[in-house]
Design an enzyme around this catalytic site. Sequence first.
Site, PDB file in Angstrom:
ATOM      1  N   GLY A   1      19.416  -1.752   2.712  1.00  0.00           N
ATOM      2  CA  GLY A   1      18.321  -2.704   2.971  1.00  0.00           C
ATOM      3  C   GLY A   1      17.420  -2.874   1.769  1.00  0.00           C
ATOM      4  O   GLY A   1      16.197  -2.756   1.868  1.00  0.00           O
TER       5      GLY A   1
ATOM      6  N   ILE B   1       2.878  -0.994   6.590  1.00  0.00           N
ATOM      7  CA  ILE B   1       3.144  -1.402   5.201  1.00  0.00           C
ATOM      8  C   ILE B   1       3.378  -2.916   5.186  1.00  0.00           C
ATOM      9  O   ILE B   1       4.090  -3.449   6.051  1.00  0.00           O
ATOM     10  CB  ILE B   1       4.402  -0.678   4.648  1.00  0.00           C
ATOM     11  CG1 ILE B   1       4.304   0.853   4.831  1.00  0.00           C
ATOM     12  CG2 ILE B   1       4.639  -1.041   3.184  1.00  0.00           C
ATOM     13  CD1 ILE B   1       3.233   1.568   4.047  1.00  0.00           C
TER      14      ILE B   1
ATOM     15  N   ASN C   1      17.318   3.228   4.210  1.00  0.00           N
ATOM     16  CA  ASN C   1      16.084   2.465   4.420  1.00  0.00           C
ATOM     17  C   ASN C   1      16.238   1.325   5.432  1.00  0.00           C
ATOM     18  O   ASN C   1      15.262   0.939   6.071  1.00  0.00           O
ATOM     19  CB  ASN C   1      15.627   1.903   3.065  1.00  0.00           C
ATOM     20  CG  ASN C   1      14.590   0.810   3.227  1.00  0.00           C
ATOM     21  OD1 ASN C   1      13.411   1.081   3.449  1.00  0.00           O
ATOM     22  ND2 ASN C   1      15.021  -0.451   3.125  1.00  0.00           N
TER      23      ASN C   1
ATOM     24  N   SER D   1      17.135  -5.675  -0.112  1.00  0.00           N
ATOM     25  CA  SER D   1      16.810  -7.067  -0.453  1.00  0.00           C
ATOM     26  C   SER D   1      15.335  -7.414  -0.286  1.00  0.00           C
ATOM     27  O   SER D   1      14.820  -8.308  -0.956  1.00  0.00           O
ATOM     28  CB  SER D   1      17.652  -8.013   0.409  1.00  0.00           C
ATOM     29  OG  SER D   1      17.698  -7.543   1.747  1.00  0.00           O
ATOM     30  N   ARG D   2      14.657  -6.721   0.640  1.00  0.00           N
ATOM     31  CA  ARG D   2      13.270  -7.091   0.937  1.00  0.00           C
ATOM     32  C   ARG D   2      12.424  -5.846   1.143  1.00  0.00           C
ATOM     33  O   ARG D   2      12.946  -4.747   1.317  1.00  0.00           O
ATOM     34  CB  ARG D   2      13.215  -7.924   2.234  1.00  0.00           C
ATOM     35  CG  ARG D   2      13.834  -9.277   2.105  1.00  0.00           C
ATOM     36  CD  ARG D   2      13.695 -10.095   3.383  1.00  0.00           C
ATOM     37  NE  ARG D   2      14.570  -9.631   4.450  1.00  0.00           N
ATOM     38  CZ  ARG D   2      14.153  -9.259   5.659  1.00  0.00           C
ATOM     39  NH1 ARG D   2      12.870  -9.309   5.968  1.00  0.00           N
ATOM     40  NH2 ARG D   2      15.018  -8.834   6.569  1.00  0.00           N
TER      41      ARG D   2
ATOM     42  N   TYR E   1      12.180   1.930  18.936  1.00  0.00           N
ATOM     43  CA  TYR E   1      11.980   2.254  17.514  1.00  0.00           C
ATOM     44  C   TYR E   1      11.473   3.700  17.346  1.00  0.00           C
ATOM     45  O   TYR E   1      11.934   4.423  16.465  1.00  0.00           O
ATOM     46  CB  TYR E   1      10.980   1.239  16.962  1.00  0.00           C
ATOM     47  CG  TYR E   1      10.727   1.267  15.484  1.00  0.00           C
ATOM     48  CD1 TYR E   1      11.680   0.825  14.566  1.00  0.00           C
ATOM     49  CD2 TYR E   1       9.486   1.689  14.984  1.00  0.00           C
ATOM     50  CE1 TYR E   1      11.411   0.815  13.209  1.00  0.00           C
ATOM     51  CE2 TYR E   1       9.218   1.675  13.630  1.00  0.00           C
ATOM     52  CZ  TYR E   1      10.178   1.242  12.741  1.00  0.00           C
ATOM     53  OH  TYR E   1       9.912   1.235  11.393  1.00  0.00           O
TER      54      TYR E   1
HETATM   55  P1  NAP Z   1      11.973  -5.595   6.099  1.00  0.00           P
HETATM   56  O1  NAP Z   1      11.038  -6.151   5.081  1.00  0.00           O
HETATM   57  O2  NAP Z   1      12.179  -6.318   7.382  1.00  0.00           O
HETATM   58  O3  NAP Z   1      13.391  -5.345   5.386  1.00  0.00           O
HETATM   59  C1  NAP Z   1      14.446  -4.795   6.128  1.00  0.00           C
HETATM   60  C2  NAP Z   1      15.625  -4.550   5.218  1.00  0.00           C
HETATM   61  O4  NAP Z   1      16.680  -3.976   6.003  1.00  0.00           O
HETATM   62  C3  NAP Z   1      16.182  -5.837   4.620  1.00  0.00           C
HETATM   63  O5  NAP Z   1      16.680  -5.546   3.326  1.00  0.00           O
HETATM   64  C4  NAP Z   1      17.332  -6.192   5.565  1.00  0.00           C
HETATM   65  O6  NAP Z   1      18.354  -6.976   4.953  1.00  0.00           O
HETATM   66  C5  NAP Z   1      17.853  -4.794   5.891  1.00  0.00           C
HETATM   67  N1  NAP Z   1      18.616  -4.742   7.148  1.00  0.00           N
HETATM   68  C6  NAP Z   1      18.199  -5.091   8.389  1.00  0.00           C
HETATM   69  N2  NAP Z   1      19.198  -4.916   9.283  1.00  0.00           N
HETATM   70  C7  NAP Z   1      20.268  -4.442   8.582  1.00  0.00           C
HETATM   71  C8  NAP Z   1      21.594  -4.077   8.918  1.00  0.00           C
HETATM   72  N3  NAP Z   1      22.049  -4.157  10.191  1.00  0.00           N
HETATM   73  N4  NAP Z   1      22.415  -3.646   7.926  1.00  0.00           N
HETATM   74  C9  NAP Z   1      21.972  -3.559   6.661  1.00  0.00           C
HETATM   75  N5  NAP Z   1      20.733  -3.896   6.263  1.00  0.00           N
HETATM   76  C10 NAP Z   1      19.894  -4.328   7.222  1.00  0.00           C
HETATM   77  O7  NAP Z   1      11.532  -4.125   6.544  1.00  0.00           O
HETATM   78  P2  NAP Z   1      10.626  -3.045   5.793  1.00  0.00           P
HETATM   79  O8  NAP Z   1       9.273  -3.139   6.362  1.00  0.00           O
HETATM   80  O9  NAP Z   1      10.830  -3.095   4.334  1.00  0.00           O
HETATM   81  O10 NAP Z   1      11.287  -1.720   6.398  1.00  0.00           O
HETATM   82  C11 NAP Z   1      12.118  -0.856   5.629  1.00  0.00           C
HETATM   83  C12 NAP Z   1      12.209   0.480   6.342  1.00  0.00           C
HETATM   84  O11 NAP Z   1      10.895   1.038   6.468  1.00  0.00           O
HETATM   85  C13 NAP Z   1      12.758   0.371   7.755  1.00  0.00           C
HETATM   86  O12 NAP Z   1      13.555   1.491   8.053  1.00  0.00           O
HETATM   87  C14 NAP Z   1      11.507   0.386   8.605  1.00  0.00           C
HETATM   88  O13 NAP Z   1      11.783   0.828   9.899  1.00  0.00           O
HETATM   89  C15 NAP Z   1      10.638   1.338   7.827  1.00  0.00           C
HETATM   90  N6  NAP Z   1       9.216   1.221   8.092  1.00  0.00           N
HETATM   91  C16 NAP Z   1       8.530   0.083   7.839  1.00  0.00           C
HETATM   92  C17 NAP Z   1       7.160   0.030   8.109  1.00  0.00           C
HETATM   93  C18 NAP Z   1       6.311  -1.194   7.840  1.00  0.00           C
HETATM   94  O14 NAP Z   1       5.146  -1.219   8.259  1.00  0.00           O
HETATM   95  N7  NAP Z   1       6.813  -2.208   7.156  1.00  0.00           N
HETATM   96  C19 NAP Z   1       6.508   1.147   8.646  1.00  0.00           C
HETATM   97  C20 NAP Z   1       7.258   2.283   8.886  1.00  0.00           C
HETATM   98  C21 NAP Z   1       8.598   2.331   8.599  1.00  0.00           C
HETATM   99  P3  NAP Z   1      18.257  -8.603   4.913  1.00  0.00           P
HETATM  100  O15 NAP Z   1      17.177  -8.931   3.898  1.00  0.00           O
HETATM  101  O16 NAP Z   1      19.574  -9.055   4.475  1.00  0.00           O
HETATM  102  O17 NAP Z   1      17.866  -9.031   6.284  1.00  0.00           O
END
Ligand code: NAP
Length: 252
Positions: free
Chosen positions: A16, A192, A94, A18-19, A159
């Site tokens: 993951g 985040i 991730n 890309s973003r 989650y």
């Molecule tokens: P995000 O911006 O939505 O990015 C999610 C990433 O995961 C993207 O690169 C997406 O790819 C990839 N992804 C989603 N489903 C997938 C699959 N089935 N197979 C492979 N890749 C997949 O999320 P984020 O906020 O950066 O979150 C990253 C991690 O941090 C996650 O584990 C999330 O649970 C954790 N987290 C986030 C927060 C927060 O507040 N943001 C807080 C706590 C924990 P595409 O771009 O191709 O869709």
Amino acid sequence: MIQESGLKGKTAIVSGGSRGIGRAIVKHLCACGVAVAFTYVKNGDQAQELMEQIQASGGRAAAFQLDVRDFLKAREFVEKVKNDFGRLDILVNNAGITRDKALMMMTGPDWLEVIDTNLNGTFNLTRNVIVGFLKQKSGDVVNIASVSGVAGLARQTNYSAAKAGIIGFTKALAKEVAAYNIRVNAVAPGFIETDMLSGLRQEYRDEIIKRVPLGRIGRPEDVSGVVEFLLSQQANFITGQVIVCDGGLFIQ
Ligand code: NAP
């Protein structure tokens, strides 16, 4: 004696990338001299753009499409990375999604998709790298969990369960593989600023900021810095730990 980070010349997989947080981890590791193979599932354009950005600045990164829910595809991907890069030292799990709803409204697919992506995705990649790490008697795994898996958050039973599962997985695997010079740790971010928060109503956002002692929503780079630390030589006596990175929101 002050130690170097020891990351230069290593090869990593980041799922993951890309973003959001994964993208910051890819950039951060590449800036430390790590060659990074990162995955995306849908956003090929953003993955391509990141890869070109890193290559233009002299780093090494390659983007691969992989749905982490697919065990056999995860195996093919790991083998390809080892062939293309010649080695593998680091795995950062991730990739993650949310499908937030009160339990009384949650459907089977809402539950399964979240468990499958976050928890099974972590198993699928880790299971496919661990034999290589055991054979080479080295390797580092960092799993991205969440404060939701530490404290539990309403409307996130799926989650919270997946992330608590990742924390248990981290601790159990850390004990299992420590004798092989493999460390396994987790980071538990709070709120985040990424696409994952894009659906939050402004009043809820304001409420969160009021409750965070450091007074802001976190940045992806706040998390990637912790990942770098956990992977570095400076952390070489740390394993099986969960580092909360939440601006103090869930101080226990
Ligand atoms: P995000 O911006 O939505 O990015 C999610 C990433 O995961 C993207 O690169 C997406 O790819 C990839 N992804 C989603 N489903 C997938 C699959 N089935 N197979 C492979 N890749 C997949 O999320 P984020 O906020 O950066 O979150 C990253 C991690 O941090 C996650 O584990 C999330 O649970 C954790 N987290 C986030 C927060 C927060 O507040 N943001 C807080 C706590 C924990 P595409 O771009 O191709 O869709």
